[in-house]
Design a protein around this motif. Structure first.
Motif, PDB file in Angstrom:
ATOM      1  N   SER A   1      -3.867   0.716   7.942  1.00  0.00           N
ATOM      2  CA  SER A   1      -2.449   0.396   7.833  1.00  0.00           C
ATOM      3  C   SER A   1      -2.080  -0.759   8.761  1.00  0.00           C
ATOM      4  O   SER A   1      -1.203  -1.559   8.454  1.00  0.00           O
ATOM      5  CB  SER A   1      -1.597   1.622   8.169  1.00  0.00           C
TER       6      SER A   1
ATOM      7  N   LYS B   1      -8.732   6.771   6.466  1.00  0.00           N
ATOM      8  CA  LYS B   1      -8.072   6.166   7.611  1.00  0.00           C
ATOM      9  C   LYS B   1      -9.077   6.042   8.756  1.00  0.00           C
ATOM     10  O   LYS B   1      -9.696   7.021   9.135  1.00  0.00           O
ATOM     11  CB  LYS B   1      -6.892   7.014   8.052  1.00  0.00           C
TER      12      LYS B   1
ATOM     13  N   PRO C   1      -3.882   3.692  12.338  1.00  0.00           N
ATOM     14  CA  PRO C   1      -5.153   3.517  11.625  1.00  0.00           C
ATOM     15  C   PRO C   1      -5.346   2.047  11.248  1.00  0.00           C
ATOM     16  O   PRO C   1      -4.376   1.358  10.927  1.00  0.00           O
ATOM     17  CB  PRO C   1      -4.983   4.385  10.367  1.00  0.00           C
TER      18      PRO C   1
ATOM     19  N   ARG D   1       0.818  -1.197   0.000  1.00  0.00           N
ATOM     20  CA  ARG D   1       0.000   0.000   0.000  1.00  0.00           C
ATOM     21  C   ARG D   1       0.861   1.259   0.000  1.00  0.00           C
ATOM     22  O   ARG D   1       1.758   1.420   0.808  1.00  0.00           O
ATOM     23  CB  ARG D   1      -0.880   0.031   1.245  1.00  0.00           C
ATOM     24  N   LYS D   2       0.566   2.138  -0.906  1.00  0.00           N
ATOM     25  CA  LYS D   2       1.222   3.428  -0.880  1.00  0.00           C
ATOM     26  C   LYS D   2       0.558   4.299   0.176  1.00  0.00           C
ATOM     27  O   LYS D   2      -0.584   4.072   0.542  1.00  0.00           O
ATOM     28  CB  LYS D   2       1.089   4.110  -2.239  1.00  0.00           C
ATOM     29  N   PRO D   3       1.265   5.332   0.625  1.00  0.00           N
ATOM     30  CA  PRO D   3       0.658   6.159   1.664  1.00  0.00           C
ATOM     31  C   PRO D   3      -0.693   6.718   1.278  1.00  0.00           C
ATOM     32  O   PRO D   3      -1.615   6.746   2.067  1.00  0.00           O
ATOM     33  CB  PRO D   3       1.684   7.262   1.858  1.00  0.00           C
TER      34      PRO D   3
END
Lengths: 177, 641
Positions: free
Chosen positions: B174, B148, B171, B116-118
């Motif tokens: 993530s 998030k 979150p 996952r990219k930010p």
């Protein structure tokens, strides 16, 4: 399933400060594992520079206050010492002059004025470009050996949001009296 | 070195007029006895009339002053480090488990959220297209959402340390995106919210409508609490038929968690209850009630979390099950049910008492219940969270009885009513209830001739279903009816799933129904098949006869109409015209409408509209003759079926 898993560990520190109107600054340091799971948190009481400090430190006031004083205190207090301290405030990079732990500033891809950041003092780590203290170029080499412990796309700015929220909660419940 | 004393003399001797214009003489001598030196000083004096006073010599005194030969710098300042006070919080280490299996391919890893990219991702509308919740492993996976979901401290977390603990958690997106915990499928936004809500609560009632993924949210909440060191030992209680379902869901959503099922002989079960190191124990209600009451108080096992699935099972506070559940030694209490209120609001109080948010035996009024519900109940309906879900299409099949059925029905009804009237004052709801059951069975099929209008209609419908490769679920109140149908529907390769099927054989039956393209029909009893099963691949549901409570029927229908369903679900209710079925249906419909008119929020699926004794008597134009006129009759719960 097994019990605890022995593996190479990387502890990350996320350091942020918050200015409280009329009361100065508070700082918070969150220590996490390399996946961002929190392990320890320390925050300071508010500290406000007096007038002589403002006059005599001049432009170096904030690096001294936020980096050396607040950052240094927090780094001394945490029982889990981080392998890297991440912040979003370039003033806090001053902390690097008072510790052996690399201190980096997470940058946007471009500075606000649209000028790309200086490539020589930065490196990509996780999902961010990190800026190092100019006087400590060796930090980049040290971190390069630990790159594999952080997922390529990890968001290193997200824990800083948590620190800011925790500071705001602390100010609201403890220092707002 | 010492300083020399200095003596000063100042003389003034000017006349008044002169003083106004002449300089005043000032004399300073260097040594005692020296002649004064006149220093010309000009002083302007105003004409006041008092100037003659100036002719007097002023009184002069002298004093010694020490001269310093060292220059002081005032103020003094040097930088010094001010001591700062700190507030600290050390978070629990949590439990580490063996790393989950890495994704086999980069594509699979990306699909699982590992890469996952930010800020990568899509909005929830797109994410909502993925298959998740209580689902099987055939679902598609969408990209990670941008939003998030943060864990918020609950209102009852008062200390700063408690509140910071929740605020500092990452979150969920993530946390669960594969960096540390691999999720087989990406949860929906409302499921993330549900997980975050559960995580932060010691007392929680998750009352999502059936099919929204209570199981998955609970398992993930448990997983995160274990990871963060908040809990170490969990007891999950569920109805016996649902144990294989929970085992399967734990394997799907948290394969690293060790799950122990309480089963076997008494000695073995006792050993399992106190097994050290057992992280998650699963038991059915009966085992809990029987076993825990036999264990001495000092040996009672302790748990960090007790989860009651289908928690409406403890709605009767005085039942042994409810008392045993409340007596379990625990720190957190979660209840799961899609129907928190089946008959009366007081049932909610029983759940709140289990959750320890009200004192024992207390009876909160509606206002208090409502306030507690806001803090301790999370309920979402499919209408709210799954706006894009394919619809459920209800259609009532009103059928005329066959001639043989009609004759049998008429005879049975007449004879039954005569017998009831003959009972006189000794008549009870049970007598009436028996007649209702007998008549309902005749509407299913004539026991003498085997004729059945419902069967004829069912065969016609099933031919269409089978021709299109579809699958259907049929529910009946009676296992005898299911067996009877099984013999007559062999062309559709029916499968049978009811309480008479041994538990070990149930999972293979469900797997065959899912995977065998020739298995078009599964025959289920309301009691065994209505709860906890995921059959969203079935596009048709037949209610061969009606249960007493529309909420139970809804539970049954929601086995098929749940998250992951790709096409509309067609629900067919068989109702025999001019029979007891039609009368029951009319009463239930009126009650449902009345309730909707009172509440007005459209969410009446959690309310049971079971017939009470008066209404049962009313079906035959009889009057309730006893004080129990308002008592509900009929099976309390479909497990009896």
């Amino acid at each position: 399933m097994s019990g605890s898993v022995k593996s190479e560990q990387l502890r990350l520190g996320f350091l942020e400060t918050l200015e409280i109107e009329g009361r100065g600054y508070v700082g918070g340091l969150l220590i996490t594992n390399n996946f961002g799971r929190p392990l320890e948190f320390q925050c300071t009481t508010p500290v406000k520079p007096n007038r002589p400090q403002e006059i005599l430190y001049g432009g170096s006031l904030l690096p001294w206050l936020l980096g050396e004083l607040i950052g240094g205190t927090l780094l001394e207090r945490v029982s889990i010492k981080p392998d890297l301290v991440v912040t979003s405030d370039p003033d806090i990079l001053e902390l690097r002059n008072h510790t052996q732990i690399p201190v980096v500033c997470a940058l946007a891809e471009q500075e606000p004025d649209g000028i790309p950041v200086t490539p020589g003092s930065t490196m990509r780590f996780g999902g961010q470009r990190l800026r190092f203290h100019d006087a400590h170029p060796v930090d980049a080499d040290r971190l390069a050996g630990q790159r594999h412990l952080i997922p390529d796309q990890a968001d290193l700015t997200e824990p800083l949001e948590r620190v800011r929220e925790a500071l705001a909660e602390t100010v609201r419940t403890v220092f707002a009296r | 070195m010492t300083s020399q004393p200095v003596r000063q003399h100042i003389l003034s001797h000017a006349a008044a007029d002169q003083a106004a214009t002449q300089p005043v003489a000032e004399a300073v001598s260097g040594q005692p006895g020296d002649s004064p030196t006149v220093v010309p000083l000009r002083v302007d004096l105003a004409q006041t009339g008092f100037n003659p006073a100036l002719l007097r010599l002023p009184a002069i005194e002298s004093a010694a002053v020490t001269l310093s030969l060292v220059v002081d710098l005032v103020p003094g300042w040097k930088p010094r480090k001010n001591p700062l006070k700190c507030i600290g919080l050390t978070l629990p280490e949590g439990m580490n488990f063996a790393p989950a299996r890495p994704a086999a391919t980069p594509a699979a890893a990306e699909a699982c959220g590992l890469l996952r990219k930010p800020d990568a991702g899509v909005d929830h509308a797109a994410a909502g297209a993925c298959d998740c919740g209580d689902r099987d492993s055939s679902g598609t996976v969408a990209a990670v959402p941008k939003k998030k979901t943060r864990i918020r401290p609950p209102a009852d977390a008062l200390s700063l340390q408690d509140r910071l603990f929740y605020l500092l958690q990452p979150p969920l997106e993530s946390w669960l995106a594969g960096q540390e915990l691999i999720m087989p499928f990406e949860p929906f936004a409302y499921q993330y919210e549900g997980i975050a809500w559960l995580f932060a609560r010691h007392s929680a009632l998750l009352a999502d409508e059936m099919g929204l993924g209570k199981t998955m949210q609970t398992i993930t909440g448990i997983r995160l609490l274990l990871r963060s060191g908040q809990i170490r030992r969990v007891l999950l209680i569920c109805p016996k038929p649902l144990i294989p379902n929970w085992q399967r869901e734990f394997r799907t959503w948290a394969e690293e968690l060790p799950v122990v099922t309480i089963e076997g002989t008494g000695a073995r079960r006792k050993m399992l209850w106190t097994l050290p190191g057992a992280c998650i124990l699963i038991a059915n209600y009966e085992a809990m009630t029987r076993d825990l009451n036999e264990i001495p108080p000092e040996e009672q096992p302790k748990f960090d979390l007790l989860v009651l699935d289908e928690a409406q099972r403890i709605k009767n506070r005085d039942s042994r099950t409810a008392e045993t559940a409340r007596a379990v030694n625990r720190r957190r209490s979660w209840a799961l049910t899609g129907t928190p209120i089946e008959n009366r609001p007081e049932e909610l109080a029983a759940l709140f008492e289990f959750m320890e948010v009200i004192p024992a035996r207390s009876s909160p009024d509606l206002r208090q219940l409502s306030r507690l519900a806001r803090e301790h109940i999370l309920r979402r309906t499919k209408d709210l969270v799954m706006k894009d879900m394919p619809p459920r299409i209800d259609r009532d099949a009103e059928l005329e009885l066959t001639d043989a059925q009609q004759a049998a029905y008429t005879t049975a009804e007449k004879e039954g009513i005569v017998q009831l009237n003959d009972l006189g004052e000794s008549i009870s709801v049970q007598h009436v209830f028996e007649l209702v059951l007998r008549l309902k069975q005749i509407t299913n099929y004539d026991p003498l001739t085997g004729e059945s209008a419902k069967l004829e209609r069912l065969v016609a419908d099933m031919e269409e279903v089978a021709a299109s490769g579809g699958k259907a679920i049929l529910f009946s109140q009676w296992t005898k009816t299911l067996d009877w149908l099984n013999v007559r529907l062999q062309q559709f390769n029916p499968l049978i799933y009811h309480g008479g099927v041994p538990t070990p054989k149930r999972e293979p039956i469900l797997a065959k129904f899912k995977n065998d393209p020739d298995a078009h029909l599964i025959l289920m009893s309301y009691g065994t098949g209505a709860v906890g099963l995921n059959l969203q691949f079935a596009g048709y549901v037949f209610l061969y006869d009606r249960w007493w409570n529309p909420a139970i029927e809804d539970q049954a229908i929601n086995r098929a109409h749940r998250i992951g369903v790709k096409n509309p679900v067609i629900v067919t209710r068989f109702i025999s015209k001019n029979t007891i079925e039609e009368r029951i249906d009319r009463v239930l419909r009126e009650k449902r409408e009345l309730f909707a008119a009172v509440l007005g929020d459209g969410d009446n699926s959690n309310v049971s509209l079971s017939l009470n004794a008066s209404e049962i008597f009313g079906l035959f134009d009889l009057k309730a003759r006893h004080k129990d006129g308002s008592r509900s009759i009929g099976p309390a719960h479909p497990e009896a079926a």
